[in-house]
Design a protein around this motif. Structure first.
Motif, PDB file in Angstrom:
ATOM      1  N   ILE A 132      -2.177  45.433  27.219  1.00 25.12           N
ATOM      2  CA  ILE A 132      -1.232  46.256  26.946  1.00 25.12           C
ATOM      3  C   ILE A 132      -0.887  46.725  25.988  1.00 25.12           C
ATOM      4  O   ILE A 132      -0.496  45.864  25.493  1.00 25.12           O
ATOM      5  CB  ILE A 132       0.244  46.705  27.721  1.00 25.12           C
ATOM      6  CG1 ILE A 132       0.276  45.937  28.823  1.00 25.12           C
ATOM      7  CG2 ILE A 132       1.084  47.425  27.804  1.00 25.12           C
ATOM      8  CD1 ILE A 132       1.515  45.593  29.872  1.00 25.12           C
ATOM      9  N   LYS A 133      -0.964  47.844  25.266  1.00 27.15           N
ATOM     10  CA  LYS A 133      -0.622  47.932  24.062  1.00 27.15           C
ATOM     11  C   LYS A 133       0.241  49.316  23.749  1.00 27.15           C
ATOM     12  O   LYS A 133       0.144  50.306  23.974  1.00 27.15           O
ATOM     13  CB  LYS A 133      -2.237  48.683  22.830  1.00 27.15           C
ATOM     14  CG  LYS A 133      -1.854  48.720  21.576  1.00 27.15           C
ATOM     15  CD  LYS A 133      -3.260  48.988  20.842  1.00 27.15           C
ATOM     16  CE  LYS A 133      -4.131  49.295  21.583  1.00 27.15           C
ATOM     17  NZ  LYS A 133      -5.160  49.710  20.881  1.00 27.15           N
ATOM     18  N   VAL A 143      -3.504  51.408  28.248  1.00 33.55           N
ATOM     19  CA  VAL A 143      -3.967  49.535  29.193  1.00 33.55           C
ATOM     20  C   VAL A 143      -5.629  49.692  29.113  1.00 33.55           C
ATOM     21  O   VAL A 143      -6.327  51.343  29.154  1.00 33.55           O
ATOM     22  CB  VAL A 143      -2.925  50.080  30.344  1.00 33.55           C
ATOM     23  CG1 VAL A 143      -4.389  48.685  30.930  1.00 33.55           C
ATOM     24  CG2 VAL A 143      -1.593  49.900  30.349  1.00 33.55           C
ATOM     25  N   ASN A 144      -6.230  48.832  27.902  1.00 33.71           N
ATOM     26  CA  ASN A 144      -7.667  48.756  28.061  1.00 33.71           C
ATOM     27  C   ASN A 144      -7.793  49.934  26.990  1.00 33.71           C
ATOM     28  O   ASN A 144      -8.687  50.344  27.145  1.00 33.71           O
ATOM     29  CB  ASN A 144      -8.402  48.274  29.677  1.00 33.71           C
ATOM     30  CG  ASN A 144      -8.154  47.331  30.170  1.00 33.71           C
ATOM     31  OD1 ASN A 144      -7.897  46.435  29.946  1.00 33.71           O
ATOM     32  ND2 ASN A 144      -8.007  47.494  31.143  1.00 33.71           N
ATOM     33  N   ASN A 145      -7.253  50.038  26.230  1.00 32.95           N
ATOM     34  CA  ASN A 145      -7.218  51.705  24.966  1.00 32.95           C
ATOM     35  C   ASN A 145      -7.107  52.661  25.459  1.00 32.95           C
ATOM     36  O   ASN A 145      -7.849  53.757  24.896  1.00 32.95           O
ATOM     37  CB  ASN A 145      -8.678  50.571  24.492  1.00 32.95           C
ATOM     38  CG  ASN A 145      -8.005  49.625  23.396  1.00 32.95           C
ATOM     39  OD1 ASN A 145      -7.644  49.451  23.014  1.00 32.95           O
ATOM     40  ND2 ASN A 145      -9.320  48.267  23.577  1.00 32.95           N
ATOM     41  N   LYS A 146      -6.950  52.437  26.925  1.00 34.60           N
ATOM     42  CA  LYS A 146      -6.932  54.057  27.629  1.00 34.60           C
ATOM     43  C   LYS A 146      -5.329  54.454  27.609  1.00 34.60           C
ATOM     44  O   LYS A 146      -4.436  53.564  27.785  1.00 34.60           O
ATOM     45  CB  LYS A 146      -7.251  54.232  28.592  1.00 34.60           C
ATOM     46  CG  LYS A 146      -9.134  53.713  28.959  1.00 34.60           C
ATOM     47  CD  LYS A 146      -9.754  54.153  30.267  1.00 34.60           C
ATOM     48  CE  LYS A 146     -10.997  53.661  29.921  1.00 34.60           C
ATOM     49  NZ  LYS A 146     -11.524  53.787  31.830  1.00 34.60           N
ATOM     50  N   PRO A 147      -5.098  55.709  27.183  1.00 38.26           N
ATOM     51  CA  PRO A 147      -3.386  55.923  26.871  1.00 38.26           C
ATOM     52  C   PRO A 147      -3.058  56.264  28.570  1.00 38.26           C
ATOM     53  O   PRO A 147      -4.046  56.728  29.684  1.00 38.26           O
ATOM     54  CB  PRO A 147      -3.688  56.963  26.591  1.00 38.26           C
ATOM     55  CG  PRO A 147      -4.686  57.902  26.717  1.00 38.26           C
ATOM     56  CD  PRO A 147      -5.806  56.526  26.834  1.00 38.26           C
ATOM     57  N   ILE A 148      -1.989  55.844  29.022  1.00 32.19           N
ATOM     58  CA  ILE A 148      -1.210  56.397  29.958  1.00 32.19           C
ATOM     59  C   ILE A 148      -0.052  57.467  29.389  1.00 32.19           C
ATOM     60  O   ILE A 148       1.046  56.812  28.799  1.00 32.19           O
ATOM     61  CB  ILE A 148      -0.668  55.481  30.791  1.00 32.19           C
ATOM     62  CG1 ILE A 148       0.113  54.715  30.479  1.00 32.19           C
ATOM     63  CG2 ILE A 148      -2.162  54.356  31.054  1.00 32.19           C
ATOM     64  CD1 ILE A 148       0.808  52.905  30.987  1.00 32.19           C
ATOM     65  N   GLU A 149       0.658  57.802  30.707  1.00 37.77           N
ATOM     66  CA  GLU A 149       1.770  58.620  30.851  1.00 37.77           C
ATOM     67  C   GLU A 149       3.226  58.387  31.548  1.00 37.77           C
ATOM     68  O   GLU A 149       3.311  58.151  32.761  1.00 37.77           O
ATOM     69  CB  GLU A 149       1.711  60.145  30.909  1.00 37.77           C
ATOM     70  CG  GLU A 149       0.777  60.844  30.249  1.00 37.77           C
ATOM     71  CD  GLU A 149       1.386  61.273  28.934  1.00 37.77           C
ATOM     72  OE1 GLU A 149       1.755  61.443  28.371  1.00 37.77           O
ATOM     73  OE2 GLU A 149       0.041  61.086  28.342  1.00 37.77           O
ATOM     74  N   LEU A 150       3.856  58.097  31.214  1.00 33.50           N
ATOM     75  CA  LEU A 150       5.645  57.433  30.994  1.00 33.50           C
ATOM     76  C   LEU A 150       6.277  58.151  30.823  1.00 33.50           C
ATOM     77  O   LEU A 150       5.980  58.436  29.606  1.00 33.50           O
ATOM     78  CB  LEU A 150       5.394  55.860  31.193  1.00 33.50           C
ATOM     79  CG  LEU A 150       4.572  54.379  30.330  1.00 33.50           C
ATOM     80  CD1 LEU A 150       5.208  53.292  30.215  1.00 33.50           C
ATOM     81  CD2 LEU A 150       4.052  54.364  32.067  1.00 33.50           C
ATOM     82  N   ASP A 205      -2.143  50.711  38.338  1.00 31.63           N
ATOM     83  CA  ASP A 205      -3.383  52.215  38.508  1.00 31.63           C
ATOM     84  C   ASP A 205      -3.791  52.031  37.333  1.00 31.63           C
ATOM     85  O   ASP A 205      -5.177  52.660  37.562  1.00 31.63           O
ATOM     86  CB  ASP A 205      -2.573  53.597  38.784  1.00 31.63           C
ATOM     87  CG  ASP A 205      -1.755  53.178  40.302  1.00 31.63           C
ATOM     88  OD1 ASP A 205      -2.591  52.800  41.262  1.00 31.63           O
ATOM     89  OD2 ASP A 205      -0.664  54.136  40.888  1.00 31.63           O
ATOM     90  N   ALA A 206      -3.691  52.501  36.397  1.00 31.40           N
ATOM     91  CA  ALA A 206      -3.991  52.344  35.082  1.00 31.40           C
ATOM     92  C   ALA A 206      -5.349  50.862  34.845  1.00 31.40           C
ATOM     93  O   ALA A 206      -6.625  51.402  33.396  1.00 31.40           O
ATOM     94  CB  ALA A 206      -3.477  52.368  33.835  1.00 31.40           C
ATOM     95  N   GLY A 207      -5.631  49.833  35.540  1.00 27.21           N
ATOM     96  CA  GLY A 207      -6.323  49.136  35.290  1.00 27.21           C
ATOM     97  C   GLY A 207      -5.753  47.369  34.795  1.00 27.21           C
ATOM     98  O   GLY A 207      -6.609  46.621  34.552  1.00 27.21           O
ATOM     99  N   CYS A 208      -4.214  47.446  35.061  1.00 28.99           N
ATOM    100  CA  CYS A 208      -3.094  46.621  34.992  1.00 28.99           C
ATOM    101  C   CYS A 208      -2.631  45.533  35.696  1.00 28.99           C
ATOM    102  O   CYS A 208      -2.723  46.258  36.738  1.00 28.99           O
ATOM    103  CB  CYS A 208      -2.317  47.122  33.562  1.00 28.99           C
ATOM    104  SG  CYS A 208      -1.198  45.733  32.831  1.00 28.99           S
ATOM    105  N   GLU A 209      -2.965  43.766  34.901  1.00 30.85           N
ATOM    106  CA  GLU A 209      -2.790  43.193  36.067  1.00 30.85           C
ATOM    107  C   GLU A 209      -0.872  43.643  35.985  1.00 30.85           C
ATOM    108  O   GLU A 209      -0.209  43.387  35.346  1.00 30.85           O
ATOM    109  CB  GLU A 209      -2.933  42.142  35.160  1.00 30.85           C
ATOM    110  CG  GLU A 209      -3.837  41.472  35.221  1.00 30.85           C
ATOM    111  CD  GLU A 209      -4.978  41.440  36.522  1.00 30.85           C
ATOM    112  OE1 GLU A 209      -3.766  40.227  37.539  1.00 30.85           O
ATOM    113  OE2 GLU A 209      -6.206  41.446  36.613  1.00 30.85           O
ATOM    114  N   ASP A 210      -0.216  43.201  37.297  1.00 30.11           N
ATOM    115  CA  ASP A 210       1.062  43.187  37.946  1.00 30.11           C
ATOM    116  C   ASP A 210       1.827  42.211  36.641  1.00 30.11           C
ATOM    117  O   ASP A 210       1.862  40.977  37.395  1.00 30.11           O
ATOM    118  CB  ASP A 210       1.074  43.496  39.095  1.00 30.11           C
ATOM    119  CG  ASP A 210       2.913  44.014  39.437  1.00 30.11           C
ATOM    120  OD1 ASP A 210       3.608  44.053  38.906  1.00 30.11           O
ATOM    121  OD2 ASP A 210       3.202  43.672  41.121  1.00 30.11           O
TER     122      ASP A 210
END
Length: 226
Positions: A132-133, A143-150, A205-210
Motif C-alpha cells: 500500500i502506498k 496498491v501494487n502501484n495501481k490506484p484505487i478509489e476510496l 479486490d485490488a490485490g492487497c493482503e487483508d
C-alpha cells in the motif's frame, strides 16, 4: 486526521475550519481558553492550532497543558503578535511551529501537513505499508502501484490505521478520530463496521493482503499477516 482549532476570532476560525475540512481533515473548534482546555483534556488530536490571546486565558498555557499530559498532538501557535518573546516561549513550552496573523490558509495547511508527516510518518511525503502506498498531498492510494478509489472516510480510516499500525484501536477511538463531535450523537458503532468492511473489500479486490484484523469485543488492529 483530527485537528482542534482554538481561535476566538469567529470569522477566522470558520475560515480555517472550512479550508482544512476541504483538505480532508476532521476539525473541532473552541472559542476561548476554558473550552480549549476542556477539549485537549478530554480528547486526542493529531494537531492543535491555538491562538495566544484568548478570552479567559493564554493559549501558551494550553500548550503547557498539552505537554504536561504528554499529548502526542502537533502544536501550531497562531497569533497576531509577532513578538520574538512570544515565539520563543511557545517553542520552549513545546509548540512545533508559530504562525503570525495574517497568513495564507495554504501556508497553514502546508505547515499542518509537515507536522503530521514528521510525527506520524518520519517526515516522508509518501506513506508506504507493504504493497500500500499513500500520497497524502493528493489523498491518493495505490496498491501494487495501481490506484484505487476510496471515499473520504475510507481514506481517513486507512491513514489512521497505518499511522497506528499494530496497535489495537477501539471503536470509540476510531469514531472520535474520524468523525469528531458527530460520533457523540450516535447510539452504537455499527456505522464503523460498514466503513471498515467497504475499505477492506476495496483493498483486497485490488490485490492487497487483508491487514485489518478484528479484535473481538474491542476494535481493530492493522498489522502484517504472520
Amino acid at each position: 486526521m483530527k485537528i482542534l482549532i482554538i481561535e476566538d476570532e469567529i470569522a477566522l476560525q470558520q475560515s480555517i475550519q472550512k479550508y482544512l475540512e476541504h483538505q480532508g481533515y476532521v476539525c473541532e473548534t473552541a472559542s476561548d481558553f476554558k473550552a480549549g482546555l476542556e477539549k485537549v483534556r478530554s480528547f486526542n488530536y493529531d494537531c492543535v492550532l491555538v491562538d495566544i490571546g484568548l478570552p479567559y486565558g493564554s493559549g501558551l498555557d494550553i500548550v503547557k497543558e498539552l505537554k504536561e499530559i504528554e499529548s502526542k498532538s502537533g502544536i501550531i501557535i497562531i497569533s497576531a503578535k509577532n513578538a520574538l518573546e512570544d515565539k520563543l516561549k511557545g517553542l520552549e513550552y513545546g509548540s512545533d511551529d508559530y504562525l503570525t496573523k495574517p497568513f495564507h490558509l495554504s501556508e497553514l495547511n502546508a505547515r499542518v501537513n509537515a507536522i503530521l508527516r514528521r510525527r506520524n510518518f518520519g517526515g516522508s511525503k509518501i506513506i508506504q505499508f507493504e504493497e500500500i502506498k499513500i500520497n497524502p498531498d493528493g489523498q491518493q492510494v495505490f496498491v501494487n502501484n495501481k490506484p484505487i478509489e476510496l471515499t473520504e472516510k475510507e481514506y481517513q480510516l486507512l491513514e489512521y490505521f497505518i499511522a497506528n499500525q499494530r496497535r489495537v484501536l477501539t471503536k470509540a477511538a476510531i469514531a472520535e478520530h474520524i468523525w469528531g463531535d458527530e460520533y457523540e450523537q450516535v447510539s452504537n458503532y455499527d456505522f464503523i463496521y460498514t466503513h471498515i468492511k467497504n475499505l477492506r473489500k476495496k483493498l483486497v479486490d485490488a490485490g492487497c493482503e487483508d491487514y485489518i484484523k478484528t479484535v473481538y469485543g474491542t476494535g481493530y488492529r492493522f498489522t502484517e499477516n504472520q
